[in-house]
Enzyme design. Structure first.
Site, PDB file in Angstrom:
ATOM      1  N   THR A 190     -18.855  35.122   8.910  1.00  0.00           N
ATOM      2  CA  THR A 190     -19.203  33.735   9.222  1.00  0.00           C
ATOM      3  C   THR A 190     -20.564  33.370   8.620  1.00  0.00           C
ATOM      4  O   THR A 190     -21.430  34.240   8.462  1.00  0.00           O
ATOM      5  CB  THR A 190     -19.252  33.571  10.760  1.00  0.00           C
ATOM      6  OG1 THR A 190     -19.984  32.399  11.084  1.00  0.00           O
ATOM      7  CG2 THR A 190     -19.942  34.739  11.449  1.00  0.00           C
ATOM      8  N   ASP A 191     -20.756  32.079   8.366  1.00  0.00           N
ATOM      9  CA  ASP A 191     -22.074  31.626   7.891  1.00  0.00           C
ATOM     10  C   ASP A 191     -23.148  31.785   8.975  1.00  0.00           C
ATOM     11  O   ASP A 191     -24.346  31.728   8.680  1.00  0.00           O
ATOM     12  CB  ASP A 191     -22.015  30.171   7.406  1.00  0.00           C
ATOM     13  CG  ASP A 191     -21.574  29.166   8.457  1.00  0.00           C
ATOM     14  OD1 ASP A 191     -21.263  29.572   9.600  1.00  0.00           O
ATOM     15  OD2 ASP A 191     -21.537  27.946   8.137  1.00  0.00           O
ATOM     16  N   GLU A 192     -22.726  32.002  10.229  1.00  0.00           N
ATOM     17  CA  GLU A 192     -23.710  32.099  11.316  1.00  0.00           C
ATOM     18  C   GLU A 192     -24.626  33.313  11.172  1.00  0.00           C
ATOM     19  O   GLU A 192     -25.689  33.361  11.779  1.00  0.00           O
ATOM     20  CB  GLU A 192     -23.007  32.115  12.678  1.00  0.00           C
ATOM     21  CG  GLU A 192     -22.153  30.884  12.859  1.00  0.00           C
ATOM     22  CD  GLU A 192     -21.678  30.618  14.279  1.00  0.00           C
ATOM     23  OE1 GLU A 192     -22.319  31.086  15.229  1.00  0.00           O
ATOM     24  OE2 GLU A 192     -20.667  29.920  14.426  1.00  0.00           O
ATOM     25  N   TYR A 224     -23.269  36.772  19.321  1.00  0.00           N
ATOM     26  CA  TYR A 224     -22.080  36.724  18.454  1.00  0.00           C
ATOM     27  C   TYR A 224     -22.482  36.930  16.998  1.00  0.00           C
ATOM     28  O   TYR A 224     -21.951  37.814  16.308  1.00  0.00           O
ATOM     29  CB  TYR A 224     -21.352  35.376  18.615  1.00  0.00           C
ATOM     30  CG  TYR A 224     -20.383  35.074  17.487  1.00  0.00           C
ATOM     31  CD1 TYR A 224     -19.252  35.853  17.282  1.00  0.00           C
ATOM     32  CD2 TYR A 224     -20.604  34.008  16.603  1.00  0.00           C
ATOM     33  CE1 TYR A 224     -18.369  35.595  16.234  1.00  0.00           C
ATOM     34  CE2 TYR A 224     -19.729  33.745  15.562  1.00  0.00           C
ATOM     35  CZ  TYR A 224     -18.611  34.537  15.371  1.00  0.00           C
ATOM     36  OH  TYR A 224     -17.746  34.275  14.326  1.00  0.00           O
ATOM     37  N   LYS A 234     -21.701  40.002  14.249  1.00  0.00           N
ATOM     38  CA  LYS A 234     -21.006  39.790  12.971  1.00  0.00           C
ATOM     39  C   LYS A 234     -21.883  40.268  11.801  1.00  0.00           C
ATOM     40  O   LYS A 234     -21.386  40.850  10.836  1.00  0.00           O
ATOM     41  CB  LYS A 234     -20.637  38.312  12.791  1.00  0.00           C
ATOM     42  CG  LYS A 234     -19.581  37.793  13.759  1.00  0.00           C
ATOM     43  CD  LYS A 234     -18.215  38.435  13.623  1.00  0.00           C
ATOM     44  CE  LYS A 234     -17.520  38.074  12.336  1.00  0.00           C
ATOM     45  NZ  LYS A 234     -16.137  38.635  12.318  1.00  0.00           N
TER      46      LYS A 234
END
Ligand code: NAD
Ligand code: TYD
Length: 345
Positions: free
Chosen positions: A125-127, A150, A154
């Site tokens: 994810t870009d997060e 989260y 990741k």
């Protein structure tokens, strides 16, 4: 080619399976999923009788489960969608995020390496990049700076994946996509919360000032890019996937209400999420250049299709909004102030 898809009963994993089986005759899929609260075999009704599709229930963090599915099915490629995925749940309880996202990814990498897997795609994810100011976009070489449990889990999984390439020459790569929306998304993420609440005439909760920005991509577009990664992705590489459709949360909620013909008085500003990233935006020029991939679904069109899908699938929504969902909703929204102050203590 036989592909092991983990987390295939979730939102994006099921989009990927439907997309691949619709578009490619040379691929067989084994879907390996624990069926947590987010896993739903109804998402796969369309393919359940396809002879190229098989389902195995199991946990990516259990070496015995992972070993058994490899022994039974002998996959050549692994695409790891399985994860705990909701930021708010990761604030409430971090433990499942460490277990599935970090230990689970390591367990899957290790079994894959021992089994001679020819390509391993870690869906990220870009997060993992953290938060942007008003300008700029994440590139593949932007330093990792995750904010939530989260995104920290990741980012850790990404590093584990790339370490297997660097240390063992294992053919792994990572894709990092922006926020997805579309049919079959569990109503804990922003867009399905808004749509299903508006259908029920409930308030639409917007965190903080509503000016946080996300880049929205239609899930089938993400799946199309992952299929290209399967064909064209190079080992050891990271690939960003995005749409260019940046929106504030207020813009999103207003568009949802406009399409649904509902009043803006349904919007309710609620207490902000702790550590709430302000803005995400993705530079995906690498896959545009290398694969010729470009998002082809506009935000307005994708959103209208998504809303029409939820409106036609009351049965699916009712199947999700069970007692455990209502208890989650009560903790997150009805008693939001109380829950957040307890977590901050
Ligand atoms: P989801 O929560 O809808 O589905 C997750 C799936 O993983 C479920 O079917 C669940 O049962 C399964 N699962 C969870 N723990 C498992 C375990 N230990 N073993 C086996 N299966 C397990 O998630 P999603 O939105 O479809 O996201 C899929 C992937 O894409 C995730 O890795 C996520 O980090 C990534 N991603 C999501 C978004 C987004 O906007 N939703 C954006 C970028 C990347
Ligand atoms: P979300 O769908 O949880 O995705 P992520 O946090 O992984 O980007 O949230 C998207 C944006 O919407 C984020 O800025 C938080 C916000 N949000 C709300 O304002 N209200 C809500 O009820 C939810 C779930 C999210």
């Amino acid at each position: 080619m036989k592909v092991l898809v983990t987390g295939g009963a979730g939102f994006i994993g099921s989009s990927f399976i439907r997309y691949v089986l619709r578009n490619r005759e040379d691929i067989e899929i084994v879907n390996f999923d624990k069926l947590t609260y987010a896993g739903n075999l109804r998402n796969l009704e369309e393919v359940s009788t396809d002879p190229r599709y098989a389902f195995v229930r199991g946990d990516i963090a259990e070496p015995d489960h992972v070993g058994a599915v490899f022994q039974q099915h002998h996959p050549e490629v692994v695409v790891n969608f399985a994860a705990e995925t909701h930021v708010d749940r990761s604030i409430e309880d971090t433990t499942p995020f460490l277990r599935t996202n970090v230990a689970g990814t390591q367990c899957l990498l290790e079994q894959s390496r021992r089994s001679g897997i020819t390509k391993f795609i870690q869906i990220s994810t870009d997060e993992v990049y953290g938060s942007l100011g008003t300008q700029g976009a994440f590139r593949e070489d932007t330093p990792l700076d995750p904010s939530s449990p989260y995104s920290a889990s990741k980012a850790s999984a990404d590093i584990w994946t790339l370490s297997y390439f660097k240390t063992f020459g294992f053919p792994a790569l990572v894709t990092r996509c922006s926020n997805n929306y579309g049919p079959f998304q569990f109503p804990e993420k922003l867009i399905p919360v808004l749509v299903t609440n508006a259908m029920e005439g409930r308030m639409l909760p917007i965190y903080g000032d509503g000016l946080n920005v996300r880049e929205w991509i239609f899930a089938d577009e993400h799946s199309r890019a992952v299929l290209m990664a399967l064909d064209l992705g190079r080992a050891g590489e990271v690939y960003n996937i995005g749409s260019g459709h940046e929106k504030t949360n207020l813009e999103v909620v207003r568009e949802v209400l406009r399409i649904m013909g509902k009043p803006e008085s349904l919007i309710q500003f609620v207490k902000d999420r702790p550590g709430h990233d302000r803005r995400y935006a993705i530079d995906c020029s690498k896959i545009q250049r290398e694969w010729g991939w470009q998002s082809a679904v506009g935000f307005g069109a994708g959103l209208a299709e998504t809303i029409a899908w939820y409106q036609s699938r009351q049965d699916w929504i009712q199947g999700i909004k069970d007692a455990s969902y209502l208890s989650y909703y009560d903790r997150m929204y009805t008693r939001r102030d109380e829950t957040l102050s307890r977590l901050n203590r």
